[in-house]
Design a protein around this motif. Structure first.
Motif, PDB file in Angstrom:
ATOM      1  N   SER A 244       0.828  -1.201   0.000  1.00 23.38           N
ATOM      2  CA  SER A 244       0.000   0.000   0.000  1.00 23.38           C
ATOM      3  C   SER A 244       0.863   1.252   0.000  1.00 23.38           C
ATOM      4  CB  SER A 244      -0.903   0.022   1.236  1.00 23.38           C
ATOM      5  OG  SER A 244      -1.490   1.298   1.410  1.00 23.38           O
ATOM      6  N   ARG A 245       0.429   2.248  -0.746  1.00 21.03           N
ATOM      7  CA  ARG A 245       1.154   3.513  -0.783  1.00 21.03           C
ATOM      8  C   ARG A 245       1.108   4.230   0.569  1.00 21.03           C
ATOM      9  NH1 ARG A 245      -0.919   6.741  -5.939  1.00 21.03           N
ATOM     10  NH2 ARG A 245      -2.906   6.469  -4.850  1.00 21.03           N
ATOM     11  N   ASP A 246       0.163   3.870   1.402  1.00 23.28           N
ATOM     12  CA  ASP A 246       0.095   4.486   2.732  1.00 23.28           C
ATOM     13  C   ASP A 246       1.332   4.189   3.571  1.00 23.28           C
ATOM     14  OD1 ASP A 246      -2.341   5.884   2.610  1.00 23.28           O
ATOM     15  OD2 ASP A 246      -3.488   4.056   2.954  1.00 23.28           O
ATOM     16  N   ASN A 247       2.054   3.103   3.273  1.00 20.71           N
ATOM     17  CA  ASN A 247       3.286   2.820   4.012  1.00 20.71           C
ATOM     18  C   ASN A 247       4.267   3.984   3.904  1.00 20.71           C
ATOM     19  OD1 ASN A 247       3.115   0.004   5.074  1.00 20.71           O
ATOM     20  ND2 ASN A 247       2.761  -0.477   2.918  1.00 20.71           N
ATOM     21  N   ALA A 248       4.305   4.621   2.737  1.00 18.31           N
ATOM     22  CA  ALA A 248       5.209   5.743   2.534  1.00 18.31           C
ATOM     23  C   ALA A 248       4.637   7.052   3.053  1.00 18.31           C
ATOM     24  CB  ALA A 248       5.529   5.887   1.045  1.00 18.31           C
ATOM     25  N   ARG A 249       3.343   7.069   3.337  1.00 25.46           N
ATOM     26  CA  ARG A 249       2.666   8.325   3.664  1.00 25.46           C
ATOM     27  C   ARG A 249       2.392   8.490   5.150  1.00 25.46           C
ATOM     28  NH1 ARG A 249      -1.286   8.550  -1.735  1.00 25.46           N
ATOM     29  NH2 ARG A 249       0.436   8.208  -3.208  1.00 25.46           N
ATOM     30  N   ILE A 250       2.766   7.475   5.949  1.00 27.07           N
ATOM     31  CA  ILE A 250       2.677   7.607   7.397  1.00 27.07           C
ATOM     32  C   ILE A 250       3.511   8.810   7.822  1.00 27.07           C
ATOM     33  CG2 ILE A 250       3.336   6.504   9.572  1.00 27.07           C
ATOM     34  CD1 ILE A 250       0.868   5.307   8.262  1.00 27.07           C
ATOM     35  N   PRO A 251       3.009   9.663   8.709  1.00 24.60           N
ATOM     36  CA  PRO A 251       3.772  10.845   9.116  1.00 24.60           C
ATOM     37  C   PRO A 251       5.159  10.507   9.662  1.00 24.60           C
ATOM     38  CG  PRO A 251       1.496  11.063   9.834  1.00 24.60           C
ATOM     39  CD  PRO A 251       1.640   9.667   9.290  1.00 24.60           C
ATOM     40  N   ILE A 252       6.097  11.408   9.382  1.00 20.29           N
ATOM     41  CA  ILE A 252       7.466  11.253   9.854  1.00 20.29           C
ATOM     42  C   ILE A 252       7.506  11.337  11.377  1.00 20.29           C
ATOM     43  CG2 ILE A 252       9.757  12.331   9.881  1.00 20.29           C
ATOM     44  CD1 ILE A 252       9.069  10.895   7.316  1.00 20.29           C
ATOM     45  N   ALA A 253       8.320  10.480  11.990  1.00 22.07           N
ATOM     46  CA  ALA A 253       8.521  10.519  13.442  1.00 22.07           C
ATOM     47  C   ALA A 253       9.727  11.405  13.742  1.00 22.07           C
ATOM     48  CB  ALA A 253       8.744   9.112  13.985  1.00 22.07           C
ATOM     49  N   TRP A 254       9.467  12.573  14.286  1.00 20.38           N
ATOM     50  CA  TRP A 254      10.547  13.468  14.679  1.00 20.38           C
ATOM     51  C   TRP A 254      11.047  13.165  16.080  1.00 20.38           C
ATOM     52  CZ3 TRP A 254      12.802  15.917  10.903  1.00 20.38           C
ATOM     53  CH2 TRP A 254      12.073  16.160   9.734  1.00 20.38           C
ATOM     54  N   ASP A 255      10.173  12.549  16.893  1.00 20.59           N
ATOM     55  CA  ASP A 255      10.592  12.089  18.215  1.00 20.59           C
ATOM     56  C   ASP A 255       9.710  10.913  18.601  1.00 20.59           C
ATOM     57  OD1 ASP A 255       8.145  13.095  19.413  1.00 20.59           O
ATOM     58  OD2 ASP A 255       9.074  15.070  19.594  1.00 20.59           O
ATOM     59  N   ALA A 256       9.876  10.405  19.812  1.00 19.83           N
ATOM     60  CA  ALA A 256       9.162   9.195  20.235  1.00 19.83           C
ATOM     61  C   ALA A 256       7.878   9.503  21.002  1.00 19.83           C
ATOM     62  CB  ALA A 256      10.084   8.339  21.098  1.00 19.83           C
ATOM     63  N   SER A 257       7.445  10.742  21.031  1.00 22.13           N
ATOM     64  CA  SER A 257       6.251  11.126  21.773  1.00 22.13           C
ATOM     65  C   SER A 257       4.996  10.539  21.131  1.00 22.13           C
ATOM     66  CB  SER A 257       6.140  12.651  21.819  1.00 22.13           C
ATOM     67  OG  SER A 257       5.880  13.156  20.518  1.00 22.13           O
ATOM     68  N   PRO A 258       3.870  10.598  21.841  1.00 21.57           N
ATOM     69  CA  PRO A 258       2.625  10.062  21.260  1.00 21.57           C
ATOM     70  C   PRO A 258       2.266  10.675  19.907  1.00 21.57           C
ATOM     71  CG  PRO A 258       2.341  10.419  23.609  1.00 21.57           C
ATOM     72  CD  PRO A 258       3.687  10.991  23.249  1.00 21.57           C
ATOM     73  N   SER A 259       2.613  11.951  19.705  1.00 20.81           N
ATOM     74  CA  SER A 259       2.331  12.598  18.426  1.00 20.81           C
ATOM     75  C   SER A 259       3.496  12.497  17.454  1.00 20.81           C
ATOM     76  CB  SER A 259       1.998  14.075  18.646  1.00 20.81           C
ATOM     77  OG  SER A 259       3.145  14.762  19.112  1.00 20.81           O
ATOM     78  N   GLY A 260       4.576  11.852  17.889  1.00 22.70           N
ATOM     79  CA  GLY A 260       5.759  11.702  17.055  1.00 22.70           C
ATOM     80  C   GLY A 260       6.461  13.005  16.721  1.00 22.70           C
ATOM     81  N   GLY A 261       6.093  14.088  17.400  1.00 22.01           N
ATOM     82  CA  GLY A 261       6.662  15.378  17.059  1.00 22.01           C
ATOM     83  C   GLY A 261       6.173  15.915  15.733  1.00 22.01           C
ATOM     84  N   PHE A 262       5.232  15.204  15.112  1.00 23.96           N
ATOM     85  CA  PHE A 262       4.714  15.599  13.801  1.00 23.96           C
ATOM     86  C   PHE A 262       3.634  16.667  13.934  1.00 23.96           C
ATOM     87  CE2 PHE A 262       1.166  14.860  10.773  1.00 23.96           C
ATOM     88  CZ  PHE A 262       1.780  15.301   9.608  1.00 23.96           C
ATOM     89  N   THR A 263       2.782  16.548  14.947  1.00 22.56           N
ATOM     90  CA  THR A 263       1.633  17.433  15.088  1.00 22.56           C
ATOM     91  C   THR A 263       1.273  17.576  16.565  1.00 22.56           C
ATOM     92  OG1 THR A 263      -0.688  17.764  14.417  1.00 22.56           O
ATOM     93  CG2 THR A 263       0.009  15.506  14.837  1.00 22.56           C
ATOM     94  N   THR A 264       0.552  18.634  16.881  1.00 21.81           N
ATOM     95  CA  THR A 264      -0.032  18.770  18.218  1.00 21.81           C
ATOM     96  C   THR A 264      -1.481  18.296  18.211  1.00 21.81           C
ATOM     97  OG1 THR A 264      -0.667  21.062  17.733  1.00 21.81           O
ATOM     98  CG2 THR A 264       1.466  20.696  18.826  1.00 21.81           C
ATOM     99  N   GLY A 265      -1.972  17.899  17.040  1.00 22.15           N
ATOM    100  CA  GLY A 265      -3.333  17.404  16.912  1.00 22.15           C
ATOM    101  C   GLY A 265      -3.364  15.918  16.626  1.00 22.15           C
ATOM    102  N   THR A 266      -4.362  15.505  15.848  1.00 21.48           N
ATOM    103  CA  THR A 266      -4.497  14.104  15.457  1.00 21.48           C
ATOM    104  C   THR A 266      -4.030  13.947  14.017  1.00 21.48           C
ATOM    105  OG1 THR A 266      -6.413  13.818  16.917  1.00 21.48           O
ATOM    106  CG2 THR A 266      -6.096  12.176  15.176  1.00 21.48           C
ATOM    107  N   ALA A 267      -3.017  13.122  13.826  1.00 24.51           N
ATOM    108  CA  ALA A 267      -2.421  12.970  12.500  1.00 24.51           C
ATOM    109  C   ALA A 267      -3.424  12.361  11.520  1.00 24.51           C
ATOM    110  CB  ALA A 267      -1.175  12.094  12.588  1.00 24.51           C
ATOM    111  N   TRP A 268      -3.316  12.762  10.264  1.00 21.83           N
ATOM    112  CA  TRP A 268      -4.274  12.326   9.238  1.00 21.83           C
ATOM    113  C   TRP A 268      -4.170  10.842   8.935  1.00 21.83           C
ATOM    114  CZ3 TRP A 268      -3.362  10.786   3.997  1.00 21.83           C
ATOM    115  CH2 TRP A 268      -2.018  10.755   3.619  1.00 21.83           C
ATOM    116  N   LEU A 269      -2.991  10.255   9.121  1.00 21.79           N
ATOM    117  CA  LEU A 269      -2.792   8.812   9.075  1.00 21.79           C
ATOM    118  C   LEU A 269      -2.187   8.392  10.411  1.00 21.79           C
ATOM    119  CD1 LEU A 269      -1.281   7.879   5.560  1.00 21.79           C
ATOM    120  CD2 LEU A 269      -3.432   7.058   6.525  1.00 21.79           C
TER     121      LEU A 269
END
Length: 553
Positions: free
Chosen positions: A416-441
């Protein structure tokens, strides 16, 4: 005549904006999120960014259904954000390559809105309209002008009830194909390129550009297991493709980087597309090597044969003539290479070994976001976790073939192309450092293992290795500009690669297996290895890569 060929010694980093970094907490990456990571990109050492579409789009195909070629989707930010992004990249010596999607538009593009108003509309001929098959009732199953199957499944023609004709859509019904036979269409698209050059863009990656010239006969294709026909021989590499590309080149000049994405081309096609003497495009994304683990379709996988992969890479290296390869393992359409061609049990070693092979080939290497962290596939267990329209359509088709839901998701999940579209993990936090909200994937469940914060200062991390690998490519002309002398499989799993330049020779020995392998090298100084190397080394550990340098070309 080209005077600036900076891209030959460059490394290009692809950003999929909605999954890179979110600055405003809406769960979707944006331009200001990218701006906040420019120092990260500069530290990595890359020379250019390829930016996936940020144009206004209803999102039927995640932005590849463009509703305005000259705008910025408010989802990603503002016009001033875009200008600031270009300025920030250029200040760091990084160029920007825009993604242009010229085979088709969105149905919401003003051109299609006008074209679909009536059969006499001024822009009617900007798209590809056809009557129903002779003897059939328009709008009924089987009445489509031909039997072509779309890339994402289902007929490649959509019936437009208001005007009683079908329009061609090689992807989704929301993506009608443009009519490149119309010179007004080509002239307008050339103006789009010039518009973005005026904004400071340095080049363009041209999405499925080998589809823009179709066989004017529109014949039926060979019927496959879906019951629909394979139209690829008739909608790709068509009779006017090289004329059209030469026209686009003329519109932008010789020194603007043009990259063709060309699914299904052969190495002979690639030689024509990228021949410097022809001057059409500078490099080519082809798909042969990422199709070697597929059966009739990508949803019918077969085990990768390493010998077949090496032979395929060798052929594209040696038989493209004076042309140039765009080198990649992953992108927004491909699953993560560690899970696909590597071994997640040796995720660090296989990520760096595969990177070594790619970056030492002749051509321009592309790093897809997160690849430099060793990111693996997500491991989807339910279609509810996916948003990729191609994967969801395939899941439904597999169910209709009699597979159980568990069997169907097991087929879809690895590719699935979604494997490549998972948000980048900038850190190990629950939000991965990607967002302060709810990630789209959903965020990757193993983001604690591979994230930028954990890897940034770790000299043994995948990220640190990528920095060294990119620096070596820049420092060593034998890699960036030299000729390929040898690319071979030694035994069952060791790749031997030799590049020769003026004054030096680079040899790499790469174990692409999970068992130790005995090796023999022609000598030299070790300049890079993804695992410790002893002075008298004679074997490679699982997924170990060793790069040596010798004086003399």
């Amino acid at each position: 005549m080209r005077t600036d060929q900076w891209w030959r010694s460059a490394v290009i980093y692809q950003i999929y904006p909605r999954s890179f970094a979110d600055s405003d907490g809406d769960g979707i990456g944006d331009l200001r999120g990218i701006i906040g990571k420019l120092d990260y990109l500069a530290d990595l050492g890359i020379d250019a960014v390829w930016l996936s579409p940020v144009y206004p789009s209803p999102g039927a195909d995640a932005g590849y259904d463009v509703a305005d070629y000259r705008g910025i989707d408010p989802l990603f930010g503002t016009e001033s954000d875009f200008d600031e992004l270009i300025a920030g990249l250029h200040a760091r010596g990084i160029r920007l390559v825009m993604d242009v999607v010229f085979n088709h538009t969105s149905i919401e593009h003003p051109w299609f809105v006008e074209a679909s108003a009536s059969r006499d509309a001024a822009k009617r001929d900007w798209y590809l309209w056809r009557d129903a098959r002779p003897g059939c009732v328009a709008g009924q199953p089987g009445a489509e002008p031909n039997n072509w199957e779309s890339i994402f499944g289902g007929p490649a023609w959509t019936f437009h009830e208001a005007t009683g004709q079908y329009y061609l859509n090689l992807f989704t019904p929301e993506q009608p194909d443009l009519n490149w036979e119309n010179p007004l269409v080509r002239a307008e698209l050339a103006e789009v390129l010039r518009f973005w050059l005026g904004r400071g863009v340095d080049g363009f990656r041209m999405d499925v550009i080998n589809f823009v010239s179709k066989d004017p006969r529109y014949p039926d294709g060979r019927v496959g297991s879906s019951g629909l026909g394979d139209g690829y021989p008739y909608f790709s590499n068509g009779p006017r493709i090289h004329e059209f590309l030469a026209e686009m080149r003329g519109a932008v000049g010789p020194d603007v980087l043009l990259i063709a994405e060309a699914p299904g081309v052969t190495v002979r096609d690639g030689e024509l597309y990228t021949d410097p003497a022809r001057g059409e495009v500078d490099m080519l994304f082809q798909f042969e090597h990422v199709g070697l683990d597929s059966g009739e379709t990508k949803w019918d996988p077969r085990p990768l044969q390493l010998a077949e992969l090496v032979e395929n890479l060798r052929r594209w290296q040696l038989e493209i003539g004076d042309g140039w390869n765009a080198l990649y393992w992953s992108n927004h359409d491909q699953p993560r290479v560690v899970s696909r061609f590597g071994d997640p049990a040796y995720w660090r070693e296989s990520a760096t070994a595969l990177a070594t092979l790619l970056h030492l080939l002749r051509g321009t290497p592309f790093v897809y976001q997160g690849e430099e962290l060793g990111t693996t596939n997500f491991g989807f267990t339910s279609p509810d976790q996916c948003q990729d329209i191609e994967a969801l359509n395939a899941y439904s088709a597999l169910l209709s073939r009699g597979l159980t839901p568990a069997e169907a998701i097991a087929r879809v999940a690895p590719v699935s192309r979604d494997n490549a579209r998972i948000p980048i993990a900038w850190d190990a936090s629950p939000s991965g450092g990607f967002t302060t909200g709810t990630a789209w994937l959903p965020l990757h469940p193993e983001r604690g293992l591979f994230n930028a914060a954990a890897e940034a200062d770790d000299p043994n991390s995948v990220l640190a290795y990528y920095r060294r690998l990119i620096a070596l490519r820049h420092a060593e002309p034998a890699i960036s500009l030299g000729r390929l002398d040898t690319l071979e499989l030694v035994g069952d799993s060791v790749v031997r690669l030799v590049r020769v330049g003026e004054g030096s020779t680079i040899e790499a020995l790469i174990n692409l297996s999970s068992t130790p392998q005995q090796v023999a090298a022609d000598g030299g100084t070790v300049v890079l290895s993804n695992l410790p190397v002893s002075a008298d080394w004679l074997s490679l550990a699982p997924w170990q890569a060793v790069v040596l340098r010798r004086l003399g070309g």
